[in-house]
Design a protein around this motif. Structure first.
Motif, short mmCIF file in Angstrom:
data_model
loop_
_atom_site.label_atom_id
_atom_site.label_comp_id
_atom_site.label_asym_id
_atom_site.label_seq_id
_atom_site.Cartn_x
_atom_site.Cartn_y
_atom_site.Cartn_z
N ASP A 177 0.60 2.72 -10.03
CA ASP A 177 1.22 3.93 -10.74
C ASP A 177 2.25 4.45 -12.13
O ASP A 177 2.64 3.40 -12.44
N GLU A 216 -5.58 10.82 -9.21
CA GLU A 216 -4.65 12.24 -9.43
C GLU A 216 -4.05 13.11 -10.92
O GLU A 216 -3.67 13.00 -11.42
N MET A 250 1.78 11.38 -12.66
CA MET A 250 1.31 10.01 -12.45
C MET A 250 0.41 9.90 -12.68
O MET A 250 -1.05 9.91 -12.29
N HIS A 254 -1.05 0.82 -0.73
CA HIS A 254 -1.28 1.37 -2.04
C HIS A 254 -2.61 0.14 -2.73
O HIS A 254 -2.55 -0.59 -2.66
N HIS A 310 -2.33 7.38 -10.91
CA HIS A 310 -2.84 6.60 -9.70
C HIS A 310 -3.54 5.38 -10.22
O HIS A 310 -4.87 6.12 -10.65
ZN LIG Z 1 -0.49 5.64 -6.13
#
Ligand SMILES: [Zn+2]
Length: 165
Positions: free
Chosen positions: A41, A91, A120, A37, A122
């Protein structure tokens, strides 16, 4: 980094913990360990407002992640060059507020978008003038310009009175 005057990027007073190991944190495993990742988030409901962190310029905007909940709700990323760093506001909804797009000059707290059904933001940070996100694949190592945003975000939450819980 001095975060005084900087704005928390999501319209919320409380955020779910996003540190490493929570599944929402930087370097957490994705795709059964095939990649990591690349950001943190910040969970909040769809259509929550997203704000510019400080003074900057929007340098890119493109489809980023297919959201499963709403068939036409493709999540986009908005890349902003804030001078000392570039943030991927990832996002967000495709439809941007009026007057927001590539080339727009922003100031702290400007409304720049809304969260998609990924629920969320990101959040990725790059240490130079990247205009596209960089994926972090196992074996190829952490992309050279990709930074760990965790400490920055914790400080930013604190300075904005946002609770991490
Ligand atoms: Zn993320």
């Amino acid at each position: 980094m001095d975060v005084s005057g900087f704005i928390w990027p999501v319209d919320q007073s409380k955020v779910v913990r996003f540190t490493n190991g929570t599944g929402r944190g930087f370097g957490d495993r994705r795709s059964n360990g095939a990649r990591y990742h690349a950001g943190c988030d910040l969970y909040a409901p769809r259509k929550t407002k997203v704000f510019a962190v400080t003074y900057g310029r929007i340098v890119n905007y493109y489809p980023f992640y297919k959201s499963g909940t709403y068939p036409y709700d493709y999540a986009y990323c908005l890349m902003i060059n804030y001078g000392h760093f570039v943030m991927n506001h990832g996002e967000i909804l495709r439809d941007l507020p009026k007057g927001i797009g590539v080339g727009t000059i922003v100031k702290p707290g400007d409304l720049i978008g809304y969260l998609s059904s990924c629920n969320m933001q990101h959040t990725e940070i790059y240490c130079n003038t990247e205009t596209r996100n960089k994926a972090w694949y196992k074996g190829s190592g952490q992309p050279g310009t990709l930074c760990d945003p965790t400490t920055f975000l914790i400080n930013l939450a604190k300075s904005n009175g946002v609770t991490i819980a």
